[in-house]
Scaffold this motif. Sequence first.
Motif, short mmCIF file in Angstrom:
data_model
loop_
_atom_site.label_atom_id
_atom_site.label_comp_id
_atom_site.label_asym_id
_atom_site.label_seq_id
_atom_site.Cartn_x
_atom_site.Cartn_y
_atom_site.Cartn_z
N CYS A 81 0.84 -1.21 0.00
CA CYS A 81 0.00 0.00 0.00
C CYS A 81 0.87 1.26 0.00
O CYS A 81 1.87 1.33 0.71
CB CYS A 81 -0.91 0.02 1.23
N ASP A 86 -5.57 3.15 1.50
CA ASP A 86 -5.53 1.78 0.99
C ASP A 86 -5.26 0.79 2.11
O ASP A 86 -5.82 -0.31 2.13
CB ASP A 86 -4.48 1.66 -0.11
N GLU A 199 -10.35 -3.50 -7.83
CA GLU A 199 -9.24 -2.96 -8.62
C GLU A 199 -8.02 -2.72 -7.74
O GLU A 199 -6.88 -2.99 -8.16
CB GLU A 199 -9.68 -1.66 -9.28
N LEU A 200 -8.25 -2.23 -6.53
CA LEU A 200 -7.13 -1.97 -5.61
C LEU A 200 -6.41 -3.27 -5.27
O LEU A 200 -5.17 -3.32 -5.30
CB LEU A 200 -7.66 -1.32 -4.33
N ARG A 203 -4.15 -4.47 -8.03
CA ARG A 203 -2.89 -3.70 -8.08
C ARG A 203 -1.96 -4.09 -6.94
O ARG A 203 -0.75 -4.30 -7.15
CB ARG A 203 -3.18 -2.20 -8.01
N LEU A 204 -2.51 -4.21 -5.74
CA LEU A 204 -1.68 -4.54 -4.59
C LEU A 204 -1.09 -5.94 -4.71
O LEU A 204 0.08 -6.17 -4.37
CB LEU A 204 -2.50 -4.42 -3.30
N ARG A 206 -0.37 -7.60 -7.41
CA ARG A 206 0.71 -7.60 -8.41
C ARG A 206 1.93 -6.85 -7.89
O ARG A 206 3.07 -7.29 -8.08
CB ARG A 206 0.20 -6.97 -9.70
N ARG A 207 1.70 -5.75 -7.21
CA ARG A 207 2.81 -4.95 -6.68
C ARG A 207 3.55 -5.73 -5.61
O ARG A 207 4.78 -5.60 -5.46
CB ARG A 207 2.27 -3.64 -6.10
#
Length: 276
Positions: A81, A86, A199-200, A203-204, A206-207
């Motif tokens: 995050c 987030d 969506e968040l 992203r998290l 994958r990050r």
Amino acid sequence: MNTVLAGVREFLNHQVAMGNVPVAALAMLYEVADDRDLPVEVRGEASGPRYYARARHRAAVPDAPVDRASDDEVVALLRACRTARDRLIVLLRARAGLRRGEAVGLRREDIHFVVDARHLGCSVPGSHLHVVRRDNSSGAWAKSRRSRAVPVDFLVVQAFDQYAVERARCAEAALSDMVLVNLARPPAGAPVKPGAVNELLVRLSRRAGLERVVHPHSLRHAFATNVVEAGAAIDEVQQLLGHRSVTSTQVYLHPSPQRLRAAVDRVGSLVEEVRS
């Protein structure tokens, strides 16, 4: 496959009703059964067994593995995050067990992160939040009609305090009564929509370099499983999750191999005490 079979049965039922197929064909599709094997909740109030037509053919459905986020995955998401908001979203799911719509549907009046909330007109002790079903412009929706108070731990309180500082920097956010609002993307100050949570987490995940994308509901499963692992009773888990029926809670009660091992070891310890 079962959907296809149900469709075939409906088609043949219609053909029997139209007189195009002999009534005897129904005996190949259905068998007479009673409700003694059904859950108590659906049996009704009749004193004796009730009979019904049960489909003869049904495809076997393999048991799906429990979809819960591991503690390591939750920690990885939190480390990925980049904003306090987030982190709060992740913790509201993983440490308070809120549904997606419940989290983004929170309003500032629902947050009672104080030791004693009686000055707010609330008798619930300790830091907690209230889940209330309302109509929200963002489409957020609390599934249960019944409001409930959910206790929160220091991690959630700390995340909220950090987010409050972050939120205060956005002038548009002051105009909204919703807790979770857009701070970076336009329109600033607008309520976070339920789909944005998915969506968040994409992203998290994958990050963080996770092997899979953690689904929002997996975090709720993680909360429930951890509460059970800590020794909570099923009725406590039911209230925390906001389930009307305890049968809905049972899908979250998946003991880990460690719990199963400990259960057997406790029985062994009892035997030793009896022998002594």
